[in-house]
Design a protein around this motif. Structure first.
Motif, mmCIF file in Angstrom:
data_model
loop_
_atom_site.group_PDB
_atom_site.id
_atom_site.type_symbol
_atom_site.label_atom_id
_atom_site.label_comp_id
_atom_site.label_asym_id
_atom_site.label_seq_id
_atom_site.Cartn_x
_atom_site.Cartn_y
_atom_site.Cartn_z
ATOM 1 N N THR A 155 -5.976 -11.828 21.992
ATOM 2 C CA THR A 155 -7.233 -12.576 22.037
ATOM 3 C C THR A 155 -8.191 -12.141 20.931
ATOM 4 O O THR A 155 -8.943 -12.959 20.406
ATOM 5 C CB THR A 155 -7.914 -12.405 23.409
ATOM 6 N N GLY A 156 -8.142 -10.849 20.568
ATOM 7 C CA GLY A 156 -9.074 -10.320 19.570
ATOM 8 C C GLY A 156 -8.940 -11.003 18.219
ATOM 9 O O GLY A 156 -9.928 -11.185 17.509
ATOM 10 N N ARG A 157 -7.711 -11.416 17.874
ATOM 11 C CA ARG A 157 -7.487 -12.065 16.589
ATOM 12 C C ARG A 157 -8.401 -13.259 16.388
ATOM 13 O O ARG A 157 -8.814 -13.569 15.284
ATOM 14 C CB ARG A 157 -6.039 -12.590 16.491
ATOM 15 N N GLN A 158 -8.687 -13.982 17.485
ATOM 16 C CA GLN A 158 -9.513 -15.183 17.351
ATOM 17 C C GLN A 158 -10.968 -14.948 17.756
ATOM 18 O O GLN A 158 -11.862 -15.592 17.252
ATOM 19 C CB GLN A 158 -8.908 -16.312 18.192
ATOM 20 N N ILE A 159 -11.186 -14.005 18.705
ATOM 21 C CA ILE A 159 -12.549 -13.790 19.190
ATOM 22 C C ILE A 159 -13.369 -12.972 18.187
ATOM 23 O O ILE A 159 -14.519 -13.311 17.890
ATOM 24 C CB ILE A 159 -12.520 -13.109 20.577
ATOM 25 N N LEU B 59 -19.816 -17.956 22.159
ATOM 26 C CA LEU B 59 -19.796 -17.928 23.627
ATOM 27 C C LEU B 59 -18.751 -18.902 24.181
ATOM 28 O O LEU B 59 -18.023 -18.580 25.124
ATOM 29 C CB LEU B 59 -21.188 -18.274 24.185
ATOM 30 N N VAL B 60 -18.671 -20.088 23.548
ATOM 31 C CA VAL B 60 -17.684 -21.075 24.018
ATOM 32 C C VAL B 60 -16.262 -20.577 23.743
ATOM 33 O O VAL B 60 -15.388 -20.635 24.612
ATOM 34 C CB VAL B 60 -17.917 -22.448 23.345
ATOM 35 N N ILE B 61 -16.049 -20.052 22.528
ATOM 36 C CA ILE B 61 -14.710 -19.566 22.157
ATOM 37 C C ILE B 61 -14.243 -18.479 23.136
ATOM 38 O O ILE B 61 -13.092 -18.448 23.548
ATOM 39 C CB ILE B 61 -14.707 -19.042 20.702
ATOM 40 N N THR B 62 -15.173 -17.596 23.515
ATOM 41 C CA THR B 62 -14.812 -16.516 24.440
ATOM 42 C C THR B 62 -14.231 -17.092 25.726
ATOM 43 O O THR B 62 -13.148 -16.697 26.168
ATOM 44 C CB THR B 62 -16.058 -15.665 24.761
ATOM 45 N N ILE B 63 -14.931 -18.060 26.307
ATOM 46 C CA ILE B 63 -14.476 -18.622 27.586
ATOM 47 C C ILE B 63 -13.195 -19.445 27.393
ATOM 48 O O ILE B 63 -12.239 -19.315 28.156
ATOM 49 C CB ILE B 63 -15.594 -19.483 28.228
ATOM 50 N N VAL B 64 -13.168 -20.255 26.323
ATOM 51 C CA VAL B 64 -11.977 -21.091 26.088
ATOM 52 C C VAL B 64 -10.741 -20.218 25.897
ATOM 53 O O VAL B 64 -9.675 -20.484 26.459
ATOM 54 C CB VAL B 64 -12.195 -22.011 24.859
ATOM 55 N N PRO C 51 -9.588 -7.178 30.297
ATOM 56 C CA PRO C 51 -9.944 -7.558 28.926
ATOM 57 C C PRO C 51 -10.866 -8.785 28.873
ATOM 58 O O PRO C 51 -11.783 -8.831 28.054
ATOM 59 C CB PRO C 51 -8.593 -7.860 28.275
ATOM 60 N N ALA C 52 -10.632 -9.760 29.751
ATOM 61 C CA ALA C 52 -11.492 -10.956 29.756
ATOM 62 C C ALA C 52 -12.938 -10.566 30.043
ATOM 63 O O ALA C 52 -13.869 -11.028 29.371
ATOM 64 C CB ALA C 52 -10.984 -11.960 30.792
ATOM 65 N N ALA C 53 -13.130 -9.683 31.046
ATOM 66 C CA ALA C 53 -14.485 -9.238 31.383
ATOM 67 C C ALA C 53 -15.096 -8.485 30.207
ATOM 68 O O ALA C 53 -16.287 -8.640 29.900
ATOM 69 C CB ALA C 53 -14.455 -8.357 32.633
ATOM 70 N N CYS C 54 -14.286 -7.665 29.528
ATOM 71 C CA CYS C 54 -14.783 -6.926 28.360
ATOM 72 C C CYS C 54 -15.276 -7.885 27.279
ATOM 73 O O CYS C 54 -16.327 -7.672 26.679
ATOM 74 C CB CYS C 54 -13.691 -6.022 27.782
ATOM 75 N N TRP C 55 -14.529 -8.963 27.040
ATOM 76 C CA TRP C 55 -14.954 -9.935 26.024
ATOM 77 C C TRP C 55 -16.246 -10.625 26.424
ATOM 78 O O TRP C 55 -17.109 -10.882 25.589
ATOM 79 C CB TRP C 55 -13.861 -10.985 25.773
ATOM 80 N N MET C 56 -16.368 -10.962 27.723
ATOM 81 C CA MET C 56 -17.604 -11.613 28.195
ATOM 82 C C MET C 56 -18.811 -10.695 27.926
ATOM 83 O O MET C 56 -19.842 -11.143 27.425
ATOM 84 C CB MET C 56 -17.523 -11.891 29.695
ATOM 85 N N ILE C 57 -18.645 -9.409 28.276
ATOM 86 C CA ILE C 57 -19.741 -8.454 28.058
ATOM 87 C C ILE C 57 -19.991 -8.293 26.560
ATOM 88 O O ILE C 57 -21.136 -8.302 26.099
ATOM 89 C CB ILE C 57 -19.397 -7.097 28.719
ATOM 90 N N ALA C 58 -18.895 -8.203 25.789
ATOM 91 C CA ALA C 58 -19.031 -8.036 24.334
ATOM 92 C C ALA C 58 -19.786 -9.207 23.715
ATOM 93 O O ALA C 58 -20.604 -9.013 22.818
ATOM 94 C CB ALA C 58 -17.647 -7.894 23.701
ATOM 95 N N SER C 59 -19.540 -10.427 24.224
ATOM 96 C CA SER C 59 -20.207 -11.590 23.632
ATOM 97 C C SER C 59 -21.722 -11.496 23.816
ATOM 98 O O SER C 59 -22.485 -11.833 22.914
ATOM 99 C CB SER C 59 -19.655 -12.889 24.235
ATOM 100 N N VAL C 60 -22.152 -11.001 24.984
ATOM 101 C CA VAL C 60 -23.591 -10.849 25.230
ATOM 102 C C VAL C 60 -24.159 -9.753 24.322
ATOM 103 O O VAL C 60 -25.239 -9.907 23.727
ATOM 104 C CB VAL C 60 -23.851 -10.522 26.721
ATOM 105 N N ILE C 61 -23.426 -8.648 24.205
ATOM 106 C CA ILE C 61 -23.886 -7.549 23.352
ATOM 107 C C ILE C 61 -24.014 -8.012 21.901
ATOM 108 O O ILE C 61 -25.000 -7.709 21.219
ATOM 109 C CB ILE C 61 -22.921 -6.342 23.455
ATOM 110 N N VAL C 62 -23.041 -8.804 21.436
ATOM 111 C CA VAL C 62 -23.076 -9.304 20.060
ATOM 112 C C VAL C 62 -24.335 -10.144 19.843
ATOM 113 O O VAL C 62 -25.024 -10.003 18.828
ATOM 114 C CB VAL C 62 -21.806 -10.120 19.742
ATOM 115 N N VAL C 63 -24.655 -11.006 20.799
ATOM 116 C CA VAL C 63 -25.848 -11.855 20.658
ATOM 117 C C VAL C 63 -27.109 -10.983 20.607
ATOM 118 O O VAL C 63 -27.984 -11.173 19.752
ATOM 119 C CB VAL C 63 -25.931 -12.883 21.811
#
Lengths: 232, 265
Positions: B13-17, B72-77, B112-124
């Motif tokens: 997932t990291g390759r695209q996120i 944010l959309v890419i993360t969920i998709v 990992p999915a939860a980590c990406w969700m949290i990471a997306s908020v941190i990035v913003v």
């Protein structure tokens, strides 16, 4: 317990079709078995059921005496009839993946086979031809020191030269006590390596005997017998 | 095995996120540099020589906001697509024949999915700090209008908040998983069924919770008159309970289907 694969009244019903009808089958150790039948006879369904990718509508399928689960997956090496490797991986990453998840994966053997076929570990699955992908998958599967190998159409999509390579790989890489099941309708090519044949017709086993029995009792080759049994 | 599954989950997932997240940060940095060249956030609007720059920055801010929305959309998709393709499509022939239990498969995707969700908020948040760092610091109050007192209730409330947000996050992701699992049971229109199931289950839960609240009102109206009942703690506790219930239902639906109803055709 010397049975590696056992089906008891195994049945699989699809919405409009009966794929397997109360199949009983017992396969022991140390054999190369041809699972033969025309298209749609239930070969792939039987193999998927043994792998736990499908759930039976009735009856049981047992690997090493157990229903499909974590323990059976450790000893069962499965080659599906399709490309199942993630496209983003390189050949090397695919090897690492198998090494990470299968304790019986022989890394040195896999690297050696890959090198002999001239496949670079840095090559991406995505950029490989269909034939190369099939070879990589076969290398991965045959590099596992498993008890039971279920190979679904391993020679279906490759040229005759590659077929010989694949068959040699299969014969040279399985251990004495292991059993290899090869499903195919290309009988001539594999007849010489088989110990036993199972004929599957419309979801039922119509014949199960050793290749020697076929020759002695029926006086013909497996290929000729197949043509007779499945005459259209 | 969980660790190894998670490793490949992050790789896949990291390759695209990650490029999407890097894009958000880059737009923030670029905007900030241009604003700083123009003399800082407070003045560059006013300087007539920088008129064109205001237009450029305006466009870049627009792209920056689009980049945030995209990330944010890419993360969920990708979380949804990864679960579906890795378990129910061709890759599923490999994933489902690994010697790994269904529970480990689910957690190996969920964490990992939860980590990406949290990471997306941190990035913003980080990107906003990069863009408006100085301004935030200027307006950060030196004295708070109210006194901050760290009591045991406050600690408990903070813990409850953390717990209920975590459980809520996991339950939210599990809702996608259960819908996709039910969807793939269908012979055709698997994705359509998954969408219908997703909204169906969520509405069902909403109705259950509304009924539960009305139930309290009808059967013990005095509870509403009791101010003690309506503190932060009880509300967090209720949210936590609701999330736990939803998460558990989604988890067991997913687990049951992966274990007993897998049908890769």
């Amino acid at each position: 317990m010397s049975l590696l694969l056992e089906c008891r009244l195994l049945t699989k019903r699809y919405p409009l079709r009966l794929a397997l009808n109360q199949v009983n089958l017992q396969l022991g150790k140390g054999k190369i078995v041809g699972l033969l039948g025309p298209n749609g006879s239930g070969k792939t369904t039987l193999i998927k059921l043994a792998n736990g990718l499908l759930t039976p509508s009735g009856g049981h399928v047992l690997v090493n005496g157990q229903e499909p689960g974590v323990e059976t997956k450790k000893v069962l090496a499965y080659l599906p009839e399709r490309s199942y490797l993630p496209e983003w991986m390189t050949a090397g990453q695919a090897l690492d993946y198998f090494y990470d998840f299968y304790e019986n994966f022989n890394m040195a053997k896999a690297e050696d086979m890959l090198a002999r076929l001239g496949i670079d570990k840095k090559d991406r699955i995505k950029t490989m031809s269909k034939g190369t992908r099939e070879k990589v998958q076969l290398i991965l599967v045959m590099s596992r020191e498993a008890d039971l190998y279920l190979l679904d159409e391993p020679i279906g999509g490759v040229d005759p030269a590659a077929r010989d390579y694949i068959l040699n790989t299969i014969i040279n890489n399985y251990r004495e006590n292991a059993t290899v099941v090869i499903s195919t309708h290309l009988i001539q090519d594999i007849e010489k390596v088989l110990d036993e044949v199972v004929f599957l017709n419309r979801g039922e086993i119509s014949l199960h005997m050793t290749v020697d029995q076929v020759r002695e009792e029926r006086g013909m080759s497996v290929d000729a017998l197949f043509r007779e049994v499945f005459k259209c | 095995m969980l660790g190894r599954l998670m490793k490949y989950e992050f790789l896949a997932t990291g390759r695209q996120i990650l490029p999407a997240y890097i894009g958000v940060i880059l737009f923030a940095v670029l905007n900030r540099i241009l604003i700083e060249i123009g003399g800082g956030m407070d003045t560059f609007w006013l300087d007539p020589r920088w008129e064109w720059m205001v237009i450029v920055v305006g466009f870049l801010i627009f792209f920056y906001i689009m980049a945030i929305a995209a990330a944010l959309v890419i993360t969920i998709v990708l979380i949804i697509r990864r679960f579906y393709t890795n378990l129910f499509k061709d890759e599923g022939y490999l994933t489902n024949t690994l010697p790994v239990s269904v529970d480990v498969h689910i957690w190996g995707k969920l964490i990992p999915a939860a980590c990406w969700m949290i990471a997306s908020v941190i990035v913003v948040i980080v990107s906003v700090i990069i863009l408006l760092g100085g301004v935030i610091a200027d307006y950060w109050p030196t004295e708070w209008p109210f006194e901050l007192v760290w009591t045991s209730t406050a600690t408990l409330a903070a813990l409850l908040w953390l717990l209920s947000s975590t459980v809520g996050l996991l339950a939210g992701i599990l809702a996608y998983y259960s819908a996709l699992s039910i969807g793939q049971l269908a012979k055709r229109y698997k994705i359509l069924l998954a969408i219908v199931v997703y909204y169906g289950i969520n509405y069902a839960f909403a109705i259950i919770f509304v009924i539960a609240i009305f139930g309290v009102v009808i059967f013990s109206p005095e509870a509403w008159l009791e101010p003690e009942a309506f503190n932060v703690l009880s509300i967090y506790a209720m949210v936590l309970g609701a999330s736990l219930l939803q998460g558990a239902v989604h988890y067991f639906i997913t687990r049951y289907i992966l274990k007993n109803k897998l049908n890769l055709e």
